[in-house]
Every structure is written in structure tokens, then in C-alpha cells.
Write a protein that holds these residues in place. Structure first.
Motif, PDB file in Angstrom:
ATOM      1  N   PHE A 180     -49.827  77.183 -37.039  1.00 41.47           N
ATOM      2  CA  PHE A 180     -48.972  77.496 -35.898  1.00 41.47           C
ATOM      3  C   PHE A 180     -48.914  76.256 -35.025  1.00 41.47           C
ATOM      4  O   PHE A 180     -49.959  75.701 -34.651  1.00 41.47           O
ATOM      5  N   VAL A 181     -47.700  75.823 -34.660  1.00 43.27           N
ATOM      6  CA  VAL A 181     -47.507  74.656 -33.804  1.00 43.27           C
ATOM      7  C   VAL A 181     -46.704  75.093 -32.591  1.00 43.27           C
ATOM      8  O   VAL A 181     -45.563  75.565 -32.728  1.00 43.27           O
ATOM      9  N   GLY A 182     -47.281  74.948 -31.407  1.00 46.67           N
ATOM     10  CA  GLY A 182     -46.572  75.334 -30.194  1.00 46.67           C
ATOM     11  C   GLY A 182     -47.548  75.609 -29.063  1.00 46.67           C
ATOM     12  O   GLY A 182     -48.770  75.513 -29.225  1.00 46.67           O
ATOM     13  N   ASN A 183     -46.989  75.937 -27.913  1.00 49.83           N
ATOM     14  CA  ASN A 183     -47.806  76.309 -26.774  1.00 49.83           C
ATOM     15  C   ASN A 183     -48.366  77.715 -26.956  1.00 49.83           C
ATOM     16  O   ASN A 183     -47.787  78.546 -27.650  1.00 49.83           O
ATOM     17  N   ARG A 184     -49.486  77.981 -26.297  1.00 48.54           N
ATOM     18  CA  ARG A 184     -50.145  79.284 -26.415  1.00 48.54           C
ATOM     19  C   ARG A 184     -49.512  80.262 -25.418  1.00 48.54           C
ATOM     20  O   ARG A 184     -50.151  80.718 -24.471  1.00 48.54           O
ATOM     21  N   VAL A 205     -56.524  81.584 -43.614  1.00 51.77           N
ATOM     22  CA  VAL A 205     -56.955  81.065 -42.308  1.00 51.77           C
ATOM     23  C   VAL A 205     -55.738  80.508 -41.579  1.00 51.77           C
ATOM     24  O   VAL A 205     -54.748  80.100 -42.219  1.00 51.77           O
ATOM     25  N   LEU A 206     -55.811  80.502 -40.264  1.00 49.23           N
ATOM     26  CA  LEU A 206     -54.698  80.016 -39.435  1.00 49.23           C
ATOM     27  C   LEU A 206     -55.186  78.934 -38.496  1.00 49.23           C
ATOM     28  O   LEU A 206     -56.069  79.172 -37.664  1.00 49.23           O
ATOM     29  N   TYR A 207     -54.620  77.752 -38.625  1.00 51.86           N
ATOM     30  CA  TYR A 207     -54.873  76.652 -37.700  1.00 51.86           C
ATOM     31  C   TYR A 207     -53.800  76.685 -36.612  1.00 51.86           C
ATOM     32  O   TYR A 207     -52.640  76.987 -36.891  1.00 51.86           O
ATOM     33  N   TYR A 208     -54.176  76.343 -35.391  1.00 52.18           N
ATOM     34  CA  TYR A 208     -53.193  76.366 -34.305  1.00 52.18           C
ATOM     35  C   TYR A 208     -53.420  75.198 -33.351  1.00 52.18           C
ATOM     36  O   TYR A 208     -54.546  74.766 -33.121  1.00 52.18           O
ATOM     37  N   THR A 209     -52.324  74.692 -32.813  1.00 50.46           N
ATOM     38  CA  THR A 209     -52.383  73.565 -31.886  1.00 50.46           C
ATOM     39  C   THR A 209     -52.686  74.044 -30.478  1.00 50.46           C
ATOM     40  O   THR A 209     -52.579  75.231 -30.158  1.00 50.46           O
ATOM     41  N   GLY A 210     -53.029  73.076 -29.609  1.00 44.31           N
ATOM     42  CA  GLY A 210     -53.308  73.402 -28.218  1.00 44.31           C
ATOM     43  C   GLY A 210     -52.049  73.549 -27.417  1.00 44.31           C
ATOM     44  O   GLY A 210     -51.650  74.631 -27.013  1.00 44.31           O
ATOM     45  N   GLY A 211     -51.314  72.457 -27.230  1.00 44.44           N
ATOM     46  CA  GLY A 211     -50.116  72.518 -26.405  1.00 44.44           C
ATOM     47  C   GLY A 211     -50.448  72.344 -24.937  1.00 44.44           C
ATOM     48  O   GLY A 211     -51.614  72.196 -24.536  1.00 44.44           O
ATOM     49  N   PHE A 212     -49.395  72.378 -24.103  1.00 42.82           N
ATOM     50  CA  PHE A 212     -49.545  72.128 -22.677  1.00 42.82           C
ATOM     51  C   PHE A 212     -49.606  73.407 -21.848  1.00 42.82           C
ATOM     52  O   PHE A 212     -49.980  73.379 -20.686  1.00 42.82           O
ATOM     53  N   GLN A 213     -49.199  74.522 -22.424  1.00 45.63           N
ATOM     54  CA  GLN A 213     -49.109  75.768 -21.670  1.00 45.63           C
ATOM     55  C   GLN A 213     -49.970  76.839 -22.316  1.00 45.63           C
ATOM     56  O   GLN A 213     -50.211  76.827 -23.510  1.00 45.63           O
ATOM     57  N   GLY A 214     -50.401  77.800 -21.498  1.00 43.08           N
ATOM     58  CA  GLY A 214     -51.238  78.876 -22.000  1.00 43.08           C
ATOM     59  C   GLY A 214     -52.706  78.535 -21.846  1.00 43.08           C
ATOM     60  O   GLY A 214     -53.118  77.388 -21.966  1.00 43.08           O
ATOM     61  N   GLY A 253     -34.265  77.616 -28.431  1.00 40.02           N
ATOM     62  CA  GLY A 253     -32.958  76.991 -28.332  1.00 40.02           C
ATOM     63  C   GLY A 253     -32.606  76.197 -29.571  1.00 40.02           C
ATOM     64  O   GLY A 253     -31.434  75.966 -29.888  1.00 40.02           O
ATOM     65  N   PHE A 254     -33.636  75.758 -30.316  1.00 37.97           N
ATOM     66  CA  PHE A 254     -33.432  75.101 -31.609  1.00 37.97           C
ATOM     67  C   PHE A 254     -34.538  75.527 -32.562  1.00 37.97           C
ATOM     68  O   PHE A 254     -34.353  76.396 -33.381  1.00 37.97           O
ATOM     69  N   GLY A 255     -35.719  74.932 -32.443  1.00 37.68           N
ATOM     70  CA  GLY A 255     -36.831  75.222 -33.332  1.00 37.68           C
ATOM     71  C   GLY A 255     -37.376  73.959 -33.955  1.00 37.68           C
ATOM     72  O   GLY A 255     -37.283  73.755 -35.172  1.00 37.68           O
ATOM     73  N   ILE A 256     -37.955  73.096 -33.104  1.00 32.33           N
ATOM     74  CA  ILE A 256     -38.466  71.803 -33.572  1.00 32.33           C
ATOM     75  C   ILE A 256     -39.568  71.984 -34.616  1.00 32.33           C
ATOM     76  O   ILE A 256     -39.559  71.344 -35.680  1.00 32.33           O
ATOM     77  N   ALA A 257     -40.542  72.850 -34.334  1.00 31.67           N
ATOM     78  CA  ALA A 257     -41.664  73.005 -35.270  1.00 31.67           C
ATOM     79  C   ALA A 257     -41.208  73.489 -36.646  1.00 31.67           C
ATOM     80  O   ALA A 257     -41.633  72.930 -37.667  1.00 31.67           O
ATOM     81  N   PRO A 258     -40.359  74.510 -36.750  1.00 33.89           N
ATOM     82  CA  PRO A 258     -39.877  74.879 -38.093  1.00 33.89           C
ATOM     83  C   PRO A 258     -39.164  73.738 -38.807  1.00 33.89           C
ATOM     84  O   PRO A 258     -39.335  73.550 -40.018  1.00 33.89           O
ATOM     85  N   ALA A 259     -38.345  72.964 -38.071  1.00 35.59           N
ATOM     86  CA  ALA A 259     -37.645  71.849 -38.703  1.00 35.59           C
ATOM     87  C   ALA A 259     -38.632  70.792 -39.185  1.00 35.59           C
ATOM     88  O   ALA A 259     -38.460  70.222 -40.277  1.00 35.59           O
TER      89      ALA A 259
END
Length: 346
Positions: A180-184, A205-214, A253-259
Motif C-alpha cells: 500500500f502506497v499513500g497517506n494513512r 503480508v502487507l507493507y505500507y508507507t508512512g506518508g505525510f498525513q494520518g 483525481g488521478f491515481g499516481i500510486a496505481p500508475a
């Protein structure tokens, strides 16, 4: 040679990466592009930008551009103004996933900034057809230009032979690696991830990024592993080292992580809302699931997890689509043509 100037206060999400991608892509298209970063404060008080940005600086350029939150403040420089609309926070679908303070800011402040920029800009660029429809429905402007967000497909590449790397993510006892890539945040669907994991086999297993929010209060599930906020090379390594991107976002609005994941040859399980169906082709490079359908996300993830040949086929299709439609070449060429028309050099 055309010289665009991009004005961008520091941000906390995909919009910030978007302006960096535009800068890089237009340089590759042969333009003398420059990006001027400002303190984050100017995201909230853009009307102060002319106080710190001398007119003689801007007039060295042919065109000036900013996101829709700030572009209205760039009108006084006697240069064509371009604004980019990444998403509109007035979207009713966003409201249930925003705090009261966010809803108040969106309604009383940001919607006015967006409206002024969209009304006064010489050109309004939308990053998806979904965003175009929202701009027309909300602000009535019909002459927007579609230029999709762009991915550097020379950097975001599949691993050799499309085989999963094993060194780009922390070690874990998992046969299938999700990312998972994105803000929490609830908008990104982060709150759904533990419930999805509960429905998946123990060797997922699921790895996830930190991000700036959450708030980061630690892993919300025993099979969820944080990887912090990787830089661009680290992010590419993470994509190449996973099997599937799980992205249960409720609005994009787009979807940077999926792209980015598709560019790295990784299939995507995401939501059938907003602009995401423009990026992910259901049944061809990923799966689209109804918003908040926890069982649906888990089902599609497991279909991919148990079929390596399907993951590879989806990954190959996704890579080809991103190179053709969302790479730096169409991004840079789209802006080069737009600036040429605005400046009489097309």
C-alpha cells in the motif's frame, strides 16, 4: 525555447509529486522549465505570493503555472497563467472521509481559491476525465485541457524478467507480498486494510508507507509492516519487490500510486470510483472493486495471489498502458503544445 515557471508551495501528497513530474517531463520535451518552491504557508495564504515574488523574476519566463489552490494569485505578471486541477475538495464523495475542520476549510477557503483560479486562468489543465467533469459541474468551465499525470517510465520499471525482487522490502514470513502506497487517511482507505488482511491467508503480508498525513500509532494488524517514507529509488524497489498493489482509495483525481505500480509491472487491486478506472483496466491489468467492499478487495487480491501467470499478464499489460498514456513523453508533449498555443509559438 519556451520557458515555463512553475510556482509550488511545499505539499503533503501526490499533488506535490505531480508538479515535479511536470517539470521533469517538460524539460525532456525541450523546454527551459524551472520550478520555484515556496514555504508550505503559501498553500493556505496564496494571495501573499506577489509580496515575495518580484515581477521581474516572473517576466523572465513565457508562462507561469500553479495548482488551482494558488494560481489566481499569479495574474498580475502580464504572462499567461496556467492552472492544474488535480482534484476538487468540494466533491460530495470526499465529505464523509474528511474531518469537520477539513470540511470547513474546503468549503470556506479552498473552494474559493479553486474557483478563482479556474475562472481567471488562461488555460485550465485537468489530470483526468473525471476531474474535467467535476470542474465543469462545479465551476461551469468547459474548455479545460486533459493532460494526464505522468510517470517517469525510465525510472519506474519492472524488475528483470518481471520476477519479484526480494531485497526492496524488509524480510517477512509471507509468500505473497502486498503493498500500500499513500497517506494513512480514510480517503486513501487505510482504515480498510486491517479488515482486508483478516480475510486473506496467513501467508499474505502487507507493507505500507508512512506518508505525510494520518497518525502513525504502529501497525494496525500483525501482518502489516511499515516501511516509512521511501525516496524515489526506495519506492521503485518496493514496487519491484511486491506482488500486488492494494489501493482501496475512496477518491482519486488521478491515481499516481496505481500508475507507478503498473509501470513497474505490478497488478493493482483498487476501487471503481473517480479517476481510478481511467488508470486501471478491470480484468486486464488489475481489478476494480466497489468502494468499501472489504470482501471484494480480499477476493480479488487472492485471485491474483494464487495465479502467478495472471499477475505477470496483468503486469505486462499495465506496463504497456502506462508507457503509452501516462509516461513523461505524452505529459511533456501535452504541455509543450499548450504553451505554444498560449504564447503564439504553436
Amino acid at each position: 525555447m519556451l520557458r515555463p515557471l512553475y510556482i509550488s508551495p511545499l505539499g503533503r501528497g501526490g499533488v506535490d509529486f505531480g508538479i515535479q513530474n511536470i517539470t521533469r517531463a517538460t524539460r525532456r520535451a525541450g523546454l527551459a522549465s524551472e520550478l520555484l518552491r515556496l514555504p508550505e504557508l503559501y498553500n493556505f495564504l496564496p494571495m501573499l505570493i506577489p509580496n515575495i515574488l518580484p515581477a521581474d523574476v516572473v517576466r523572465r519566463f513565457d508562462v507561469v503555472q500553479g495548482r488551482s489552490r494558488i494560481a489566481f494569485s499569479l495574474r498580475g505578471y502580464d504572462r499567461p497563467v496556467v492552472t492544474t486541477v488535480h482534484h476538487l475538495t468540494t466533491d460530495p464523495d470526499l465529505q464523509p472521509y474528511s474531518s469537520f475542520a477539513q470540511r470547513l476549510f474546503y468549503r470556506l477557503v479552498e473552494s474559493r481559491y479553486d474557483g478563482l483560479s479556474i475562472a481567471y486562468a488562461d488555460a485550465v489543465v485537468c489530470v483526468s476525465r473525471f476531474t474535467q467533469r467535476m470542474v465543469e459541474a462545479t465551476y461551469g468551465r468547459r474548455d479545460t485541457v486533459l493532460i494526464y499525470d505522468g510517470i517517469d517510465t525510465d525510472v519506474f520499471v519492472p524488475p528483470p524478467g518481471m520476477q519479484r525482487r526480494d531485497d526492496g522490502l524488509p524480510p517477512a514470513n509471507g509468500r505473497i507480498r502486498l503493498l500500500f502506497v499513500g497517506n494513512r487517511t480514510r480517503r486513501k482507505g487505510f482504515d480498510l486494510l486491517p479488515r482486508i488482511m483478516d480475510r486473506l491467508p496467513e501467508d499474505y503480508v502487507l507493507y505500507y508507507t508512512g506518508g505525510f498525513q494520518g497518525r502513525d500509532t504502529g501497525p494496525p494488524h500483525p501482518r502489516m509492516i511499515p516501511i516509512g517514507s521511501p525516496d524515489r529509488d526506495g519506492l521503485v524497489a518496493a514496487y519491484q519487490s511486491c506482488d500486488i498493489l492494494l489501493f482501496p482509495s475512496r477518491l482519486e483525481g488521478f491515481g499516481i500510486a496505481p500508475a507507478e505500480a503498473l509501470a513497474c509491472g505490478r497488478p493493482v487491486v483498487t476501487t471503481n470510483v473517480a479517476a481510478l478506472p481511467e488508470v486501471v483496466d478491470d480484468g486486464e491489468n488489475g481489478f476494480l472493486v466497489a468502494r468499501d467492499d472489504v470482501a471484494g478487495y480480499a477476493e480479488k487480491v487472492q485471485i491474483l495471489g494464487e495465479d502467478a501467470a495472471l499477475r505477470r499478464r496483468f503486469g505486462e499489460h499495465g506496463r504497456a498502458k502506462v508507457v503509452t498514456h501516462f509516461g513523461y513523453r505524452p505529459l511533456g508533449e501535452g504541455f509543450r503544445q499548450l504553451y505554444g498555443r498560449l504564447c503564439g509559438k504553436g
